[in-house]
Design an enzyme around this catalytic site. Structure first.
Site, short mmCIF file in Angstrom:
data_model
loop_
_atom_site.label_atom_id
_atom_site.label_comp_id
_atom_site.label_asym_id
_atom_site.label_seq_id
_atom_site.Cartn_x
_atom_site.Cartn_y
_atom_site.Cartn_z
N ASP A 1 -29.05 -14.56 -1.89
CA ASP A 1 -27.66 -14.10 -1.78
C ASP A 1 -26.96 -14.19 -3.14
O ASP A 1 -26.28 -13.26 -3.56
CB ASP A 1 -26.92 -14.94 -0.72
N ALA B 1 0.83 -1.22 0.00
CA ALA B 1 0.00 0.00 0.00
C ALA B 1 0.86 1.26 0.00
O ALA B 1 0.39 2.33 -0.39
CB ALA B 1 -0.92 -0.01 1.22
N GLY C 1 -19.46 -20.39 9.73
CA GLY C 1 -19.47 -18.95 9.40
C GLY C 1 -19.75 -18.67 7.94
O GLY C 1 -19.51 -17.56 7.46
N ARG D 1 -22.73 -4.70 18.03
CA ARG D 1 -23.90 -4.43 18.87
C ARG D 1 -23.59 -4.74 20.33
O ARG D 1 -23.87 -3.98 21.23
CB ARG D 1 -25.08 -5.29 18.40
N LYS E 1 -25.39 -11.20 -5.67
CA LYS E 1 -24.05 -11.22 -6.29
C LYS E 1 -24.15 -11.16 -7.81
O LYS E 1 -23.36 -10.47 -8.47
CB LYS E 1 -23.31 -12.48 -5.84
N LYS F 1 -23.19 -7.56 -0.01
CA LYS F 1 -23.77 -7.69 -1.36
C LYS F 1 -25.21 -7.25 -1.42
O LYS F 1 -25.67 -6.70 -2.43
CB LYS F 1 -23.61 -9.09 -1.93
N GLY G 1 -16.61 -14.32 -2.15
CA GLY G 1 -15.66 -14.37 -1.03
C GLY G 1 -14.26 -13.93 -1.40
O GLY G 1 -14.04 -12.77 -1.74
N ALA H 1 -16.94 -1.32 15.94
CA ALA H 1 -18.25 -1.37 16.61
C ALA H 1 -18.87 -2.75 16.45
O ALA H 1 -18.74 -3.39 15.40
CB ALA H 1 -19.18 -0.32 16.02
N GLU I 1 -25.47 -16.65 5.76
CA GLU I 1 -25.88 -15.29 6.13
C GLU I 1 -26.60 -15.34 7.48
O GLU I 1 -27.03 -16.41 7.93
CB GLU I 1 -26.84 -14.74 5.07
P1 NDP Z 1 -21.69 -11.69 11.44
O1 NDP Z 1 -23.11 -11.86 11.79
O2 NDP Z 1 -20.72 -12.75 11.82
O3 NDP Z 1 -21.14 -10.31 12.06
C1 NDP Z 1 -21.89 -9.11 12.04
C2 NDP Z 1 -21.25 -8.14 13.01
O4 NDP Z 1 -21.94 -6.89 12.89
C3 NDP Z 1 -21.34 -8.57 14.47
O5 NDP Z 1 -20.16 -8.17 15.15
C4 NDP Z 1 -22.53 -7.74 14.99
O6 NDP Z 1 -22.46 -7.47 16.35
C5 NDP Z 1 -22.32 -6.46 14.21
N1 NDP Z 1 -23.53 -5.67 14.14
C6 NDP Z 1 -24.76 -6.04 13.75
N2 NDP Z 1 -25.61 -4.98 13.83
C7 NDP Z 1 -24.87 -3.96 14.27
C8 NDP Z 1 -25.18 -2.59 14.57
N3 NDP Z 1 -26.40 -2.11 14.42
N4 NDP Z 1 -24.18 -1.79 15.02
C9 NDP Z 1 -22.93 -2.28 15.20
N5 NDP Z 1 -22.58 -3.55 14.91
C10 NDP Z 1 -23.55 -4.37 14.47
O7 NDP Z 1 -21.64 -11.42 9.88
P2 NDP Z 1 -20.48 -11.77 8.86
O8 NDP Z 1 -19.19 -11.30 9.38
O9 NDP Z 1 -20.62 -13.18 8.42
O10 NDP Z 1 -20.92 -10.89 7.60
C11 NDP Z 1 -20.66 -9.51 7.53
C12 NDP Z 1 -20.89 -9.03 6.10
O11 NDP Z 1 -19.99 -9.71 5.24
C13 NDP Z 1 -22.29 -9.31 5.55
O12 NDP Z 1 -22.65 -8.27 4.68
C14 NDP Z 1 -22.10 -10.59 4.77
O13 NDP Z 1 -23.05 -10.75 3.75
C15 NDP Z 1 -20.73 -10.35 4.20
N6 NDP Z 1 -20.00 -11.54 3.80
C16 NDP Z 1 -19.89 -12.59 4.66
C17 NDP Z 1 -19.15 -13.69 4.31
C18 NDP Z 1 -18.97 -14.86 5.22
O14 NDP Z 1 -18.36 -15.84 4.81
N7 NDP Z 1 -19.46 -14.81 6.45
C19 NDP Z 1 -18.49 -13.77 2.99
C20 NDP Z 1 -18.67 -12.59 2.15
C21 NDP Z 1 -19.40 -11.53 2.56
P3 NDP Z 1 -23.15 -8.49 17.42
O15 NDP Z 1 -22.48 -9.81 17.20
O16 NDP Z 1 -22.83 -7.87 18.73
O17 NDP Z 1 -24.61 -8.53 17.07
N1 HSE Z 2 -23.42 -16.64 2.76
C1 HSE Z 2 -22.51 -16.40 1.69
C2 HSE Z 2 -22.20 -17.71 1.00
C3 HSE Z 2 -21.27 -15.78 2.22
O1 HSE Z 2 -22.51 -18.77 1.56
O2 HSE Z 2 -21.66 -17.69 -0.11
C4 HSE Z 2 -20.31 -15.34 1.14
O3 HSE Z 2 -20.83 -14.30 0.38
#
Ligand code: NDP
Ligand code: HSE
Length: 438
Positions: free
Chosen positions: A203, A35, A189, A47, A207, A107, A136, A45, A192
């Site tokens: 989902d 970078a 993990g 919740r 995409k 997405k 991913g 942050a 969704e």
């Molecule tokens: P998780 O549910 O594991 O994590 C979500 C996080 O967001 C938690 O820390 C949660 O806190 C926090 N959160 C939720 N609401 C709030 C709020 N109002 N204010 C602050 N923090 C908040 O989700 P993922 O990490 O799996 O997914 C995150 C994003 O990435 C999504 O858009 C998903 O579609 C995308 N994604 C996920 C993939 C995967 O393999 N998991 C792959 C590609 C994309 P708390 O736990 O305290 O509620």
């Molecule tokens: N829930 C999504 C999947 C996460 O299973 O492909 C990656 O976008």
């Protein structure tokens, strides 16, 4: 590298947020060498900040209110890893309004509100990067938007939901129960927050909306994607397909024909010899066909903490590299210049031509198959193969499977409703589409 590190505010400390912190820490030196500056998370942050205790958060301020991170003057790039539409949309727009760059893995947000978000970002001269939103860890956005920009892209098709591919693979290899396999995908993990988003194909449709936009230079139009989930695919369908030389995969297909664009997500039979048929478990694969390059294929982990973090961090590096560049000279968010987006029609599903797999339960008596084949013939539907399984003696029905040649979907809809009306056919006809991907 005398410049100060770039400061990141992370919204969300779940699967992807945790993975992003780990990758940024572990590979800090390599990332800074690429970078030109270090990249450090200064605040984050969740919740329930208490839940994030297992993460190595030393030095990161953790808040329960994501607005505080967006408003933090120290934060230069906001990384949205919360998911869903609200509050993610409001937070992203607020970050843009404050002149901050945004990286997101969301997405749903990009597919449904990307047009609004990118317009706001362009007005403010900031970047919104979203590599992790599709497939991913596979750098498919960059590949299409930059690597293939010399091509007229004809087809983008592939496995773009890791959860569905994991479930279909486990069902075929182990005959596992759908609910158990889904629970395992959630534990890993992959799924969704609401896993019906994965299972129902939504989902993947999010995409596909993004892929089609950057491939064809069309607006993001999620409402035009035909979407069908994997919930009705049975272990017996997987076995019948194997017998016929096919494998069942949930595919997203975006195809640019002369008369419009096809946008569809559905369970699909593909020949076992096709490389996509060998893509198993959480792996994703995307086939992109361009007029100059021909077919290209991109393969890798489609979900999970660090594979997704790999894409998030590559976006952070990209944004850091381009932060000082003139906004006019950056790669457009949706690959094409905003004033060159075209409104080519998206074909209704009824007008799409494809081949079909049909499974029906026929009463075990002479003449039934003749009635079904007569209906198919009357609608110009040629049969490629028929298999009839052992009768179910208790119900006096036989499962019959047809593979047809390509036909327009409206003819197949008509054929299915006429077949279902036959006295000698029990229940509904189950249909899947068949693609050779050639
Ligand atoms: P998780 O549910 O594991 O994590 C979500 C996080 O967001 C938690 O820390 C949660 O806190 C926090 N959160 C939720 N609401 C709030 C709020 N109002 N204010 C602050 N923090 C908040 O989700 P993922 O990490 O799996 O997914 C995150 C994003 O990435 C999504 O858009 C998903 O579609 C995308 N994604 C996920 C993939 C995967 O393999 N998991 C792959 C590609 C994309 P708390 O736990 O305290 O509620
Ligand atoms: N829930 C999504 C999947 C996460 O299973 O492909 C990656 O976008």
């Amino acid at each position: 590298m005398s410049l100060q590190p770039v400061k990141i505010g992370l919204l969300g400390l779940g699967t992807v947020g945790g993975g992003t912190i780990n990758v940024l820490r572990r590979n800090a030196g390599e990332i800074a060498r690429r970078a030109g500056r270090g990249i450090v998370v200064v605040s984050a942050a969740a919740r329930d900040p208490g839940k994030a205790r297992s993460l190595a958060l030393d030095g990161i301020r953790v808040a329960g209110d994501a607005n505080a991170i967006v408003a933090d003057p120290e934060v230069e790039i906001v990384c949205e890893l919360i998911g869903g539409i609200e509050p993610a949309r409001t937070l992203v727009l607020a970050a843009i309004a404050r002149g901050k760059h945004v990286v997101t893995a969301n997405k749903a947000l990009i597919a449904l509100h990307g047009n609004e978000i990118f317009a706001a970002a362009s007005r403010k001269g900031v970047m919104v990067a979203f590599e992790a939103a599709v497939a991913g860890g596979i750098p498919i956005i960059k590949a299409i938007r930059e690597g293939l920009s010399g091509n007229r892209i004809q087809t983008v098709a592939g496995i773009i939901n890791g959860t569905c591919n994991y479930i279909l693979t486990e069902m075929r290899q182990l005959g596992g129960d759908f609910q158990d396999v889904l629970a395992e995908a959630q534990r890993l993990g992959y799924a969704e927050a609401d896993p019906t988003t994965d299972i129902d194909g939504i989902d993947a449709a999010h995409k596909l909306t993004i892929l089609a936009s950057i491939a064809f230079g069309i607006p993001l139009q999620f409402d035009k994607v035909y979407t069908e989930g994997i919930g009705r695919v049975g272990v017996m369908d997987i076995a019948y397909a194997e017998e016929l030389g096919y494998r069942i995969k949930s595919l997203g297909i975006a195809r640019h024909g002369g008369d419009g664009i096809e946008l569809r997500v559905h369970p699909t039979l593909i020949p076992k010899r096709h490389p996509i048929a060998g893509v198993e478990g959480v792996m994703n694969a995307v086939l992109v066909v361009g007029d100059a390059v021909g077919p290209t294929m991109f393969y890798g982990r489609g979900a999970g903490a660090e594979p997704t973090a790999s894409a998030v961090v590559s976006d952070l590096v990209d944004v850091v590299r381009a932060m000082t560049s003139d906004p006019e000279n950056r790669v457009p968010h949706l690959a094409f210049q905003p004033d060159a987006i075209s409104n080519i029609i998206v074909k209704p599903m009824e007008e799409v031509r494809t081949a079909y797999y049909l499974r029906l339960s026929a009463v075990d008596k002479p003449g039934v198959l003749a009635n079904v084949t007569a209906i198919l013939g009357s609608l110009d539907i040629s049969i490629e193969a028929i298999i009839q399984k052992e009768p179910d003696k208790n119900a006096n029905v036989v499962p019959v499977i047809f593979l047809t040649q390509r036909v327009v979907e409206k003819n197949m809809n008509e054929a299915i409703s006429r077949i279902e009306a036959l006295d000698s056919v029990r229940g509904n006809v189950f249909r899947m589409r068949v693609e050779t991907l050639e």
